[in-house]
Design a protein around this motif. Structure first.
Motif, short mmCIF file in Angstrom:
data_model
loop_
_atom_site.label_atom_id
_atom_site.label_comp_id
_atom_site.label_asym_id
_atom_site.label_seq_id
_atom_site.Cartn_x
_atom_site.Cartn_y
_atom_site.Cartn_z
N GLY A 232 0.84 -1.18 0.00
CA GLY A 232 0.00 0.00 0.00
C GLY A 232 0.88 1.23 0.00
O GLY A 232 2.06 1.18 0.40
N ASP A 233 0.35 2.36 -0.45
CA ASP A 233 1.21 3.53 -0.67
C ASP A 233 2.02 3.92 0.55
O ASP A 233 3.21 4.25 0.44
N ASN A 234 1.42 3.88 1.72
CA ASN A 234 2.16 4.32 2.91
C ASN A 234 3.19 3.29 3.36
O ASN A 234 4.30 3.65 3.76
N ALA A 235 2.84 2.01 3.27
CA ALA A 235 3.81 0.98 3.63
C ALA A 235 4.98 0.99 2.66
O ALA A 235 6.15 0.85 3.06
N ALA A 236 4.70 1.18 1.36
CA ALA A 236 5.78 1.26 0.37
C ALA A 236 6.64 2.49 0.63
O ALA A 236 7.88 2.44 0.51
N SER A 237 6.01 3.61 1.00
CA SER A 237 6.79 4.80 1.34
C SER A 237 7.65 4.54 2.57
O SER A 237 8.78 5.04 2.66
N GLY A 238 7.13 3.76 3.53
CA GLY A 238 7.92 3.40 4.69
C GLY A 238 9.17 2.63 4.29
O GLY A 238 10.26 2.87 4.83
N VAL A 239 9.04 1.72 3.34
CA VAL A 239 10.20 0.99 2.83
C VAL A 239 11.13 1.96 2.11
O VAL A 239 12.35 1.88 2.22
N GLY A 240 10.55 2.93 1.39
CA GLY A 240 11.36 3.89 0.65
C GLY A 240 12.20 4.78 1.53
O GLY A 240 13.33 5.13 1.16
N VAL A 241 11.67 5.17 2.70
CA VAL A 241 12.44 6.06 3.59
C VAL A 241 13.10 5.31 4.74
O VAL A 241 13.64 5.92 5.65
N GLY A 242 13.05 3.98 4.68
CA GLY A 242 13.75 3.19 5.68
C GLY A 242 13.08 3.13 7.03
O GLY A 242 13.73 2.89 8.05
N VAL A 243 11.76 3.34 7.07
CA VAL A 243 11.01 3.22 8.32
C VAL A 243 10.49 1.79 8.41
O VAL A 243 9.43 1.46 7.87
N ALA A 244 11.28 0.96 9.07
CA ALA A 244 10.98 -0.47 9.06
C ALA A 244 10.99 -1.12 10.44
O ALA A 244 10.62 -2.28 10.57
#
Length: 478
Positions: A232-244
């Motif tokens: 989902g857009d926010n989870a993918a953005s989390g992967v993109g900015v390293g929020v894991a």
């Protein structure tokens, strides 16, 4: 090389990165939203296909795609894409910010099983109440539904021919047992659906399908390119900015506003209206507060003012204490923490001194206070936020960033120039799926600068936030 596709509400973004995660090329294609009635928001899935064709043609003109190994998908969540047994779309997709199904959502939410299994309130924007609305209002269409797909997963169907979803997006349907990471037969039955109507589930970093040969030939990709589960857009953005992992968070100032915090465990608290979803990485979850109009509220005001948003915000200078004028940014209702589909936006306390700049500040402050509402709700659940990264178009406004840092009394970090959002996260998930790499590839990007809170104004923002909350209580019944 790896391709990330981010299917947003207003457009589709694509990027290509190499094995070292360097971006080699980007392309976008715009799309439109239809609002035929108050509270309705729809989109024709044919736009998604046309946009995908356009971005691949654009990428093909910029980058030699013969070395692509994987494609990742990110997308707007919650949309109800209904297809028949011949894979034909039955009606326009009902989007995430559509609130027509508020009565159906309330009815489903009154059944404790939904919160018990999904960990969330059944919001009107979620997928299950939309299907209940179609069943109640468009029975002839409901009878033909063979599969229900989320927007990015309809795009996957066109790319691959397979019906597949992944955990982070599926968690926003109100049909997923979020703790078990599987569809719930009991919840599906509450909307007269079954597991047969659902796509199969994979993790976001797993292989979900392969690209159709004819599309690979058309765009110059090799045969056998894998398509990752994505997010989902926010989870993918989390992967993109390293929020894991726990303690890491980001705030997104896009069309909607999101305060997103990663979690190492499933710890829901539905009553707070905080969203608790699976992350796009295996064995992880995330919590987020969502406001429906962030940059969307600024863009709405920009149209009224007849001036570009960047010009409006660029004139504001240094951060000031909030004035008496308040703006409630509820143009289409609100989620966290109110779960109120009927409330609408308001300017309050206008007077002869009100001018364009003061109203611009009020709009930015209103969205900022809505984000603080989410911050309060998340921290009340025990969620830790030790580091906060800011992403999205709204981060171009230094004034807005300073207001958010001050309202949350927390430094806000800005990544170096570049796109670390949904498309980049989707490309990272494609890298994982194609190579078997783990979450270590989803590191935080280098930070360009940090916006510190203004300690001289934190009390002023706290006091104004209390007035903002009181204003919502005064208008929510109108």
């Amino acid at each position: 090389m790896f391709i990330g596709l981010d299917l947003g509400t207003s457009g589709l973004k694509a990027l290509v990165m190499d094995d070292d995660q360097k971006i080699l090329g980007e392309a976008t294609a715009e799309m439109t939203v239809s609002r035929p009635k108050d509270g309705w928001s729809e989109q024709d899935p044919a736009q998604w296909i046309a946009a995908c064709e356009a971005v691949f043609e654009a990428l093909k003109g910029k980058v030699d795609l013969s070395g692509v190994k994987g494609i990742g998908l990110s997308g707007q969540m919650h949309g109800a894409t209904l297809i028949d047994a011949a894979d034909q779309v039955l009606r326009p997709c009902i989007l995430w910010n559509d609130t027509r199904s508020h009565e159906e959502a309330a009815a489903l939410d009154s059944e404790p099983l939904f919160r018990d299994l999904t960990g969330n309130i059944v919001f009107p924007g979620f997928t299950a109440p939309k299907l209940a609305w179609v069943r109640n209002n468009e029975p002839e269409i409901f009878a033909k539904v063979a599969k229900v797909l989320l927007p990015k997963d309809y795009l996957r169907l066109w790319l691959s021919g397979d019906y597949v979803a992944e955990m982070s997006d599926a968690a926003g349907t109100s049909w997923l047992d979020t703790g078990k990471r599987d569809w719930s037969d009991e919840l599906l039955a509450r909307t007269d659906l079954s597991r047969d109507h659902m796509p199969r589930l994979v993790e976001g970093s797993e292989v979900s399908a392969t690209l159709r040969d004819e599309l690979a030939d058309k765009w110059g990709l090799p045969k056998g390119v894998v398509i990752a589960g994505g997010g989902g857009d926010n989870a993918a953005s989390g992967v993109g900015v390293g929020v894991a992992k726990a303690g890491e968070a980001f705030v997104s100032l896009g069309t909607s506003g999101v305060l997103f915090a990663a979690s190492d465990a499933y710890q829901p608290d539905a009553a707070t209206a905080v969203h608790t979803f699976c992350h796009a990485l295996p064995g992880t979850w995330h919590q987020m507060g969502v406001i429906l109009a962030a940059a969307d509220a600024l863009n709405w005001y920009s149209k009224l003012a007849g001036e570009p948003a960047a010009d409006l915000t660029g004139r504001l200078g240094t951060l000031q204490a909030p004035g008496r004028t308040l703006f409630l940014p509820y143009l289409g209702g609100e989620r966290t923490p109110h779960n109120d589909a009927r409330v609408r936006a308001q300017f309050l306390n206008l007077d002869h001194a009100s001018d364009r700049d003061s109203l611009t500040r009020a709009v930015l402050e209103g969205v900022t206070f809505a984000i603080r509402d989410s911050f309060v709700a998340l921290t009340a659940t025990g969620t830790k936020m030790e580091r906060l990264i800011a992403v999205g178009g709204g981060t171009r406004s230094d004034y807005w960033l300073k207001a958010i840092a001050t309202a949350l009394n927390m430094p806000v970090e800005l990544p170096v120039s570049g796109d670390f959002g949904g498309a980049f996260g989707a490309a990272r998930l494609a890298l994982m799926a194609a190579t078997g790499a783990g979450a270590e590839v989803a590191s935080a990007p280098p930070i360009d600068r940090t916006v510190e809170p203004d300690s001289t104004l934190t009390d002023d923002f706290a006091e104004a936030h209390e007035r903002y909350r009181a204003a919502y209580q005064a208008v929510k019944g109108l």
